[in-house]
Design a protein around this motif. Structure first.
Motif, mmCIF file in Angstrom:
data_model
loop_
_atom_site.group_PDB
_atom_site.id
_atom_site.type_symbol
_atom_site.label_atom_id
_atom_site.label_comp_id
_atom_site.label_asym_id
_atom_site.label_seq_id
_atom_site.Cartn_x
_atom_site.Cartn_y
_atom_site.Cartn_z
ATOM 1 N N ARG A 1 -47.069 29.010 5.843
ATOM 2 C CA ARG A 1 -45.745 29.366 6.348
ATOM 3 C C ARG A 1 -44.746 28.325 5.890
ATOM 4 O O ARG A 1 -45.014 27.132 5.961
ATOM 5 N N ARG A 2 -43.618 28.817 5.386
ATOM 6 C CA ARG A 2 -42.579 27.877 5.008
ATOM 7 C C ARG A 2 -41.658 27.745 6.199
ATOM 8 O O ARG A 2 -41.068 28.726 6.635
ATOM 9 N N PHE A 3 -41.599 26.574 6.798
ATOM 10 C CA PHE A 3 -40.703 26.394 7.942
ATOM 11 C C PHE A 3 -39.309 26.165 7.374
ATOM 12 O O PHE A 3 -38.970 25.054 6.988
ATOM 13 N N ASP A 4 -38.518 27.244 7.308
ATOM 14 C CA ASP A 4 -37.191 27.088 6.708
ATOM 15 C C ASP A 4 -36.218 26.502 7.741
ATOM 16 O O ASP A 4 -36.586 26.268 8.892
ATOM 17 N N THR A 5 -34.996 26.242 7.283
ATOM 18 C CA THR A 5 -34.023 25.581 8.142
ATOM 19 C C THR A 5 -33.868 26.289 9.482
ATOM 20 O O THR A 5 -33.836 25.660 10.538
ATOM 21 N N ASP A 6 -33.791 27.637 9.422
ATOM 22 C CA ASP A 6 -33.595 28.407 10.647
ATOM 23 C C ASP A 6 -34.741 28.176 11.622
ATOM 24 O O ASP A 6 -34.542 27.960 12.806
ATOM 25 N N GLU A 7 -35.955 28.245 11.066
ATOM 26 C CA GLU A 7 -37.102 28.156 11.948
ATOM 27 C C GLU A 7 -37.263 26.739 12.498
ATOM 28 O O GLU A 7 -37.628 26.550 13.652
ATOM 29 N N ARG A 8 -36.982 25.752 11.674
ATOM 30 C CA ARG A 8 -37.065 24.367 12.161
ATOM 31 C C ARG A 8 -36.074 24.148 13.287
ATOM 32 O O ARG A 8 -36.405 23.554 14.318
ATOM 33 N N ALA A 9 -34.858 24.667 13.101
ATOM 34 C CA ALA A 9 -33.843 24.501 14.143
ATOM 35 C C ALA A 9 -34.313 25.161 15.431
ATOM 36 O O ALA A 9 -34.154 24.623 16.526
ATOM 37 N N PHE A 10 -34.921 26.340 15.287
ATOM 38 C CA PHE A 10 -35.391 27.057 16.458
ATOM 39 C C PHE A 10 -36.496 26.282 17.178
ATOM 40 O O PHE A 10 -36.474 26.109 18.391
ATOM 41 N N LEU A 11 -37.460 25.771 16.402
ATOM 42 C CA LEU A 11 -38.576 25.043 17.012
ATOM 43 C C LEU A 11 -38.086 23.753 17.679
ATOM 44 O O LEU A 11 -38.571 23.372 18.742
ATOM 45 N N LEU A 12 -37.115 23.105 17.060
ATOM 46 C CA LEU A 12 -36.571 21.880 17.656
ATOM 47 C C LEU A 12 -35.866 22.201 18.973
ATOM 48 O O LEU A 12 -35.998 21.474 19.961
ATOM 49 N N ALA A 13 -35.134 23.319 18.981
ATOM 50 C CA ALA A 13 -34.454 23.715 20.219
ATOM 51 C C ALA A 13 -35.483 24.015 21.304
ATOM 52 O O ALA A 13 -35.313 23.650 22.471
ATOM 53 N N LEU A 14 -36.573 24.675 20.900
ATOM 54 C CA LEU A 14 -37.639 25.005 21.850
ATOM 55 C C LEU A 14 -38.248 23.721 22.417
ATOM 56 O O LEU A 14 -38.448 23.585 23.635
ATOM 57 N N ALA A 15 -38.525 22.755 21.539
ATOM 58 C CA ALA A 15 -39.101 21.485 21.973
ATOM 59 C C ALA A 15 -38.120 20.750 22.885
ATOM 60 O O ALA A 15 -38.521 20.136 23.881
ATOM 61 N N ASN A 16 -36.849 20.856 22.558
ATOM 62 C CA ASN A 16 -35.825 20.215 23.363
ATOM 63 C C ASN A 16 -35.803 20.793 24.788
ATOM 64 O O ASN A 16 -35.764 20.059 25.775
ATOM 65 N N HIS A 17 -35.883 22.140 24.868
ATOM 66 C CA HIS A 17 -35.966 22.794 26.182
ATOM 67 C C HIS A 17 -37.155 22.286 26.955
ATOM 68 O O HIS A 17 -37.088 21.988 28.145
ATOM 69 N N CYS A 18 -38.273 22.223 26.250
ATOM 70 C CA CYS A 18 -39.532 21.848 26.869
ATOM 71 C C CYS A 18 -39.441 20.412 27.395
ATOM 72 O O CYS A 18 -39.842 20.133 28.530
ATOM 73 N N ALA A 19 -38.881 19.514 26.572
ATOM 74 C CA ALA A 19 -38.771 18.115 26.971
ATOM 75 C C ALA A 19 -37.888 17.986 28.207
ATOM 76 O O ALA A 19 -38.225 17.259 29.147
ATOM 77 N N GLN A 20 -36.788 18.728 28.195
ATOM 78 C CA GLN A 20 -35.898 18.652 29.355
ATOM 79 C C GLN A 20 -36.568 19.180 30.604
ATOM 80 O O GLN A 20 -36.390 18.656 31.697
ATOM 81 N N ALA A 21 -37.357 20.258 30.434
ATOM 82 C CA ALA A 21 -38.046 20.810 31.590
ATOM 83 C C ALA A 21 -39.068 19.809 32.120
ATOM 84 O O ALA A 21 -39.203 19.613 33.330
ATOM 85 N N LEU A 22 -39.772 19.137 31.182
ATOM 86 C CA LEU A 22 -40.749 18.134 31.616
ATOM 87 C C LEU A 22 -40.046 16.992 32.346
ATOM 88 O O LEU A 22 -40.510 16.524 33.392
ATOM 89 N N ASP A 23 -38.916 16.607 31.763
ATOM 90 C CA ASP A 23 -38.130 15.540 32.381
ATOM 91 C C ASP A 23 -37.751 15.950 33.796
ATOM 92 O O ASP A 23 -37.860 15.191 34.744
ATOM 93 N N ARG A 24 -37.342 17.226 33.896
ATOM 94 C CA ARG A 24 -36.888 17.719 35.195
ATOM 95 C C ARG A 24 -38.021 17.713 36.222
ATOM 96 O O ARG A 24 -37.862 17.223 37.331
ATOM 97 N N VAL A 25 -39.196 18.238 35.822
ATOM 98 C CA VAL A 25 -40.262 18.297 36.818
ATOM 99 C C VAL A 25 -40.779 16.898 37.151
ATOM 100 O O VAL A 25 -41.195 16.650 38.275
#
Lengths: 119, 933
Positions: free
Chosen positions: B466-490
């Motif tokens: 799979r080629r992780f293109d710019t769009d997909e990288r941005a999406f995965l980073l946003a997903l990780a960012n959500h996840c990190a914030q949720a972990l921070d929150r809990v």
């Protein structure tokens, strides 16, 4: 917003599907599903009554043509009541009044097919 | 008579001396008739008499009195002599309506067709005494019919294909074989001017080697291919039998291959669309008699359609790509919302793991996923999906040391993109070995970061490279960012009560993000959306919010918001009076560098430093700024602007968590903006495709003024189904207006088919009704692959003797709204021509009508988008159209077409519901023409 009303009723061996209101591409798929549901009961005669439609665009024409083709494939009679308004105008312009089994009203469609010649 | 010896003197053809009057008449008749007649006698078929036409076919004198077997070439004898014997013996006449013969014409053999009959001659007692052979040449008719059928068949085959270039070219090459030869090669011109092999078709496998050899030849300016490319005209190379292939190619081996294949001639035609040469189609033939003018015309017909199909394929491909990207961006936005919603409900790490990993795997099409949390220098597995139990057990805990993907990503605080097994085995040879067979082919590992704090990692594995293109990288980073914030929150939830309040705020922000997404998806302009986002952010996120977009080396302030609108106006004025110096402009700096800035405190010294004078200082002090952050708006890895959030009256102080949140908000805003831009791009491409289906400019016809209008509903972004065209046909001109049922790429396919079929058929000099009949056949052919598509068509042939002499038009109509004629006295006449819609029945009723336009009169052709337009006053209808036309009086064609188009827009309050096409043909009066000249 529902613009078109579909009503189907069995009269003798025929099923009459009456469309009323306005039929355009936004509702054609819905109406087609209703017509196909009626066809699934394998009536020997299907009457499409368009007389109460105030508006019909090319998607309505397509609905009629496809129902006609299915009827021919299934050996069923499809009679079309174009009424006096928009559907008649559209079908006349497209040269389809001469091609379809067009009847004046549903009684003509339901009577014996030879009746005009006999009377 | 059977068995009588031949009597040459009596049968010397047309010598009338020994014949009675009836025979004299017969002889004269036989000489005059345009078909060949030959009379034979006896079982040996001795030629008794033949007329001039038959004598010409045989081509030599010494015929009468000799058996047929001696006078026809051996090549033609096989089968035919047996046939004569059979008719002689059985007495049953033989008729063949289309008999193919190869006849010598100079050095070459030509394929010719005859309607032949072989009839028994009976003597007085009823026995058979001989045969009468007749042959009527129909070569022209047969070739014309094959020619027409071939061309009519091409359009549907090329256009019904998926509009894919490769597919189209292969079909085209296959169509050419064997009609145009045993081998067909299509080459396309690449952007650097060289040729590349696009499609090859041949009648036998043996030709494949020859095709490879021909394609491998070095380019030569003198070759037929390059001559055809240079001149844009077809090239034919014939090979005399003795020199074989050497005349075609300098290369020995290729020449031998050509010779072995028996190639006698090669025809090269350029592929042209919109005046641009896209490539060449070459056909090589081993059949004698190929590449007459007819064959060249046929090849040009094929090349014309291929060129146009290629043009449509290219446009369609770019539209599809734009649509795919737009869809992907839409999917990503939706996916982030789904995950954000699930995270908003999560109250512990395991729930976060399920929300991010399980949802993420499903949304990404991944097969594996896991979430690790960092605790005491160890990564601990929180949740896994797809991994085998033994792998899960083996990697449940990982020490924070380099050498494993998760630990490496966390240590480096950088995501790890392993796109293929090759990338894997290079970086982690041991791991690739251990589960190379059953493990993922591609892996993305993302550290979970909030500011400078790290919470763990999340990874997703994919079964294919799979080629992780710019769009997909941005999406995965946003997903990780959500996840990190949720972990921070809990984590905060689990900590002190004070931290709980902060976490609640974070949770509220997830709700805010959902609301922000809704605002960003509204169908508004970019500026309007950003302004709404800014208003939404106050006072929930900050007291002030500003948005800037980067334009070259400046930033433009798009929006400033404060809960109190008066204060927002105040800041607007402030920045106008005291524009910030570039070096002090935080928004400009962040927009340029893409690096976020956080000012936990805004000390008074900072204000003093930034102020230009005392008044300025007083004004900015009155804003009561306490804390601020500026985050970049990034689209596809490029910063396009900045989002500024300021805390004032509330006394709030921003921290790392706030900064991460602001970055998330900015990422969403940017994604939504990009999304909107892609849809806009798709609309533009649809318009381009539409443009390719309409004439770029109308031709100029002496004595005639033309004007056309075409409008599609603006918001749909789809290609419409209407069409108009005007083009030269033989000694006159053709007019075409058509309306296809439906919209979008499928309708465009039919629109293209109509345009190209009518153009091709019109050039054969057929009557208008015949052109539409052939179009009907072509549309019906196409129906197999597409659901019912019908079309209404108005087609006419126009002639004019020049200015002041009026115009004659012969019109035919297939279910189309009746055109109007605007007479000189202002009256309007509808031209009603009965005709059936096309694409439904194999035998449409079609009639034609003649219309004469006196100088100054106009013919108005239109589609039902005009008369069926619905406004507040009901249908527009024919009567109102006629009244409008009367009002146009003696206006120009442009004026009439413009008036109709404007009126249709006006009636529908500026928003069209259906396509509208209008074509106006006006006969120029002498004065206008002189004024114009």
């Amino acid at each position: 917003m529902i613009q078109v009303r579909v009503d189907s009723r069995r009269l003798g061996e025929a099923v009459v599907v009456t469309l009323a209101g306005e039929l355009d591409h936004s509702e054609a798929a819905e109406v087609e599903a209703r017509v196909r549901a009626v066809e699934a009961d394998v009536p020997p005669v299907l009457v499409l009554d368009l007389g109460e439609l105030g508006y019909m665009d090319s998607s309505g024409v397509r609905l009629v043509l496809e129902a006609d083709e299915r009827a021919r494939d299934a050996g069923r009679r499809l009679a079309v009541v174009p009424g006096a308004g928009a559907p008649r105008r559209v079908l006349a312009l497209l040269g389809l009044l001469e091609r379809l089994d067009v009847v004046a009203d549903r009684d003509e469609a339901l009577g014996p097919r030879t009746s005009p010649a006999e009377s | 008579m059977a068995g009588d010896p031949p009597q040459p003197s009596e049968t010397a053809g047309m010598d009338a001396a020994d014949m009675d009057t009836a025979d004299t008449d017969t002889a004269a008749l036989l000489t005059a008739v345009p078909f060949a007649v030959c009379v034979t006698r006896g079982p040996g078929h001795v030629v008794e008499m033949l007329n001039l036409a038959a004598w010409r076919l045989l081509g030599h004198d010494d015929v009468v009195g000799r058996p047929v077997r001696e006078v026809i070439p051996e090549r033609l004898a096989a089968g035919r002599l047996e046939l004569l014997d059979r008719v002689y013996a059985g007495g049953q006449p033989h008729h063949d309506p289309e008999h193919r013969v190869l006849l010598r014409d100079g050095a070459t053999l030509r394929e010719r067709f005859f309607a032949v009959s072989c009839l028994p001659r009976r003597t007085g007692d009823g026995t058979i005494g001989g045969l009468v052979l007749t042959g009527y040449e129909i070569t022209g008719t047969v070739r014309a019919a094959r020619h027409a059928a071939f061309l009519a068949g091409i359009g549907p085959v090329l256009l019904e294909s998926s509009l894919d270039e490769t597919d189209t070219l292969h079909r085209a090459a296959e169509l050419a074989v064997p009609r145009l030869g045993e081998l067909c090669v299509i080459r396309l011109v690449t952007p650097d001017g060289s040729l590349h092999r696009a499609a090859v078709a041949h009648s036998e496998p043996g030709y494949a080697e020859l095709a490879d050899a021909l394609l491998a030849l070095p380019p030569s300016p003198g070759s037929p291919v390059h001559r055809a490319l240079a001149t844009g005209r077809p090239e034919i190379v014939s090979v005399p039998a003795d020199e074989r292939g050497r005349a075609l190619v300098p290369d020995e081996r290729t020449a031998d291959l050509l010779g072995a294949a028996g190639i006698t001639a090669t025809l090269v035609v350029p592929l042209v669309a919109h005046g641009r040469t896209l490539g060449v189609l070459s056909a090589s033939s081993a059949s004698p008699g190929l590449y007459s003018d007819d064959d060249v015309a046929l090849a040009e017909g094929l090349a014309l359609r291929v060129g146009l199909a290629l043009d449509a394929a290219a446009l369609y491909a770019s539209q599809r790509d734009a649509r795919r990207r737009a869809d992907l961006a839409g999917t990503h936005t939706w996916a982030l919302q789904t995950v954000a919603a699930a995270l908003g409900r999560a109250t512990n790490p395991a729930e976060i793991g399920r929300a991010v990993v399980d949802e993420g795997v499903g949304l990404l099409g991944a097969a594996w996923g896991s979430l690790y949390a960092l605790a005491d220098d160890e990564l601990e597995l929180v949740h896994a999906c797809g991994w085998a139990p033994d792998i899960v057990a083996a990697y449940r805990r990982q020490r924070m040391r380099p050498g494993l993907p998760s630990a490496d990503a966390v240590l480096a605080r950088e995501p790890l993109w392993l796109e293929s097994v090759a990338a894997w085995s290079q970086r982690y040879p041991g791991l690739a070995e251990r589960h190379g067979e059953t493990g993922p082919e591609a892996l993305a590992v993302l550290p979970l970061l909030v500011g400078d704090r790290v919470f763990g990692s999340v990874d997703f594995g994919f079964p294919r490279p799979r080629r992780f293109d710019t769009d997909e990288r941005a999406f995965l980073l946003a997903l990780a960012n959500h996840c990190a914030q949720a972990l921070d929150r809990v984590r905060s939830l689990a900590a002190e009560r004070e931290a709980r309040a902060a976490a609640e705020r974070q949770r509220d922000r997830v709700g805010f993000l959902a609301e922000a997404s809704l605002v960003l998806e509204r169908p508004l302009s970019q500026e309007q959306r950003l302004a709404r986002l800014a208003r939404l952010a106050v006072p929930r996120i900050a007291d002030w919010c500003a948005v800037h977009l980067l334009h070259g080396d400046r930033v433009e302030n798009i929006a400033v918001a404060h809960a109190d609108p008066d204060k927002a106006t105040f800041v607007d004025e402030l920045t106008r009076r005291y524009p910030p110096k570039p070096e002090d402009d935080g928004a400009l700096r962040v927009a340029r560098t893409g690096v976020a800035e956080l000012y936990r405190d805004v000390p008074d010294e900072l204000l003093v430093e930034a102020a230009v004078d005392e008044t300025h200082l007083a004004l900015i002090r009155s804003l009561m700024m306490r804390s601020a952050m500026v985050v970049p708006l990034r689209v596809r890895g490029r910063s396009v602007g900045a989002l500024t959030l300021v805390a004032a009256e509330s006394g709030q102080r921003f921290d790392d968590g706030d900064l991460a949140f602001a970055q998330d908000l900015a990422a969403r805003a940017a994604l939504a903006l990009d999304n909107a831009r892609l849809y806009e791009e798709q609309r533009e491409i649809a318009a381009t495709l539409q443009g390719a289906l309409l004439p770029r400019e109308l031709p100029s016809i002496p004595g005639v003024e033309l004007a056309g209008r075409y409008q599609v509903p603006g918001s749909s972004g789809e290609v419409g189904g209407d069409l108009y065209d005007v083009f030269a046909t033989g000694d006159g001109w053709s007019l075409l207006v058509a309306d296809v049922c439906g919209k979008g790429a499928v309708a465009a396919t039919l629109t293209a088919l109509i345009r190209y079929t009518v153009r091709a058929e019109a050039s054969h000099g057929l009557a208008p009704v015949e052109v539409l009949r052939r179009l009907n056949s072509a549309v019906l052919c196409q129906r197999e692959s597409v659901q019912t598509r019908f079309c209404t068509v108005l087609y006419g042939r126009l002639t004019s003797a020049g200015p002041g002499s009026g115009v004659d038009v012969t019109l035919t109509c297939a279910g189309h709204p009746p055109p109007r004629v605007l007479r000189r006295d202002g009256s309007v006449v509808a031209v009603r021509i009965a005709g059936t819609v096309l694409g439904v029945y194999p035998d449409p009723v079609l009639t034609q009508a003649a219309v004469r336009l006196a100088p100054g009169e106009a013919l108005v052709l239109y589609t039902d988008g005009v008369t069926e337009a619905r406004g507040s006053g009901g249908f527009y209808g024919e009567q109102r159209l006629d009244a409008l036309l009367t009002g146009c009086g003696s206006g120009s064609a442009e004026h009439i077409a413009g008036s109709v188009a404007d009126e249709v827009l006006r009636v529908q309050q500026g928003s069209l519901h259906d396509d509208v096409a209008v074509l106006v043909v006006r006969a120029l009066p002498l004065v206008d023409a002189e004024a114009g000249a």
